[in-house]
Design an enzyme around this catalytic site. Structure first.
Site, mmCIF file in Angstrom:
data_model
loop_
_atom_site.group_PDB
_atom_site.id
_atom_site.type_symbol
_atom_site.label_atom_id
_atom_site.label_comp_id
_atom_site.label_asym_id
_atom_site.label_seq_id
_atom_site.Cartn_x
_atom_site.Cartn_y
_atom_site.Cartn_z
ATOM 1 N N SER A 196 16.856 73.630 66.741
ATOM 2 C CA SER A 196 16.769 74.447 67.960
ATOM 3 C C SER A 196 16.915 75.907 67.531
ATOM 4 C CB SER A 196 17.920 74.075 68.905
ATOM 5 O OG SER A 196 18.071 75.050 69.917
ATOM 6 N N TYR B 100 26.856 72.833 70.183
ATOM 7 C CA TYR B 100 25.457 72.414 69.979
ATOM 8 C C TYR B 100 24.803 73.287 68.903
ATOM 9 C CZ TYR B 100 20.498 71.760 71.317
ATOM 10 O OH TYR B 100 19.144 71.511 71.335
ATOM 11 N N LYS C 195 23.066 72.229 65.366
ATOM 12 C CA LYS C 195 21.652 72.504 65.089
ATOM 13 C C LYS C 195 21.483 73.372 63.833
ATOM 14 C CE LYS C 195 19.629 70.039 68.206
ATOM 15 N NZ LYS C 195 18.742 68.927 67.791
#
Ligand SMILES: NC(=O)c1ccc[n+]([C@@H]2O[C@H](COP(=O)([O-])OP(=O)(O)OC[C@H]3O[C@@H](n4cnc5c(N)ncnc54)[C@H](OP(=O)(O)O)[C@@H]3O)[C@@H](O)[C@H]2O)c1
Length: 254
Positions: free
Chosen positions: A146, A159, A163
């Site tokens: 991401s 998150y 990533k």
């Protein structure tokens, strides 16, 4: 441009039942691959498989929780039983159960995010590598990260950490498995309109503020990721490994 063809290849796509994974599966089938769709919910898998079959290629669905090591072994086993080979792995399934400051992350949330988004990718990649080595024809592994892995997403810190790890996992695997003929690359999507990111696009005001900063002038659709994935999987990318392709409408670049 026959080097972009995936004819005769078999692709496993985790999270292939919805969103980006589903679009990549359809794109790879359109490029000639037979595909294996792995996710937890049978109904979504069945719907995606029907759509893949409309391309004329075959689709196998395998109910899989990527956090479960035995399920990952079953996924590779069923793939080889059905198609006799595995050429492409797309590690796409991921989760983000927690929003907010990193100070609020407890151990359970940390483990859930890292196990789903990072550990599962390594474990499944190792299994795929063993199969690719046995075949002796190499392979292509594509990890979905991401833009949050390149710069911290506000409220998405945990998150983002996971990533960023995916990008480094890609580089480490590419370095160590190049001699096996296996290329390992990464795709870093920006904001893409899926259920996963609904909170980031279903408020019109917020969406307008976001798109006003984007060179493309819009957020992405799942289909926007298919081309990059097909390219990385294909012989057209035979000299490309250890890379991260950002597909974000220019948001992080410009
Ligand atoms: N959408 C965005 O804006 C965006 C931006 C950057 C990166 N990404 C990345 O793109 C990837 C796909 O996201 P998406 O937006 O397409 O999400 P999505 O539409 O919510 O789809 C997620 C897919 O992953 C599967 N999945 C989730 N947890 C799983 C588990 N534990 N085991 C197996 N399968 C699981 C889901 O199926 P089941 O629920 O049935 O298991 C579904 O097929 C993720 O890696 C995400 O981090 C998305």
């Amino acid at each position: 441009m026959t080097s972009f063809s995936l004819a005769g290849k078999v692709a496993v796509i985790t999270g292939g039942s919805r969103g980006i994974g589903r679009a990549i599966a359809i794109g790879m089938a359109e490029a000639g691959a037979n595909v294996v769709l792995a996710a937890r919910k049978a109904a979504d898998l069945a719907e995606a498989a029907e759509r893949v079959k409309e391309t004329g290629r075959e689709a196998l669905t395998v109910e899989t929780n990527v956090r479960d090591g035995a399920a990952l072994e079953n996924l590779v086993r069923q793939t080889v039983e059905r198609f006799g080979r595995l050429d492409i792995l797309v590690n796409n399934a991921a989760t983000n159960p927690v929003f907010g400051p990193i100070a609020g992350i407890d151990e359970r949330a940390f483990d859930t995010v890292m196990n789903t988004n990072v550990k599962s990718m390594l474990m499944l990649s190792k299994l795929a590598r063993e199969q690719m080595k046995q075949q002796g024809t190499g392979g292509s592994i594509i990890n979905v990260s991401s833009t949050g892995g390149l710069r911290p997403g506000r409220g998405l810190g945990m998150y983002s950490v996971s990533k960023a790890a995916v990008i480094m996992l890609t580089r480490v695997c590419a370095g160590e498995w190049g001699s096996d003929g296996i290329r390992v690359n990464c795709i870093a999507p920006g904001l893409i309109k899926t259920e996963f990111s609904r909170a980031l696009w279903d408020n019109e005001e917020r969406l307008a503020a976001t798109t006003s900063t984007m060179p493309a002038g819009r957020i992405g659709l799942s289909e926007d990721l298919a081309g990059a994935a097909v390219y990385l999987a294909s012989d057209a990318a035979s000299f490309v490994t250890a890379q991260t392709i950002v597909v974000d409408g220019g948001q992080t670049g410009a």
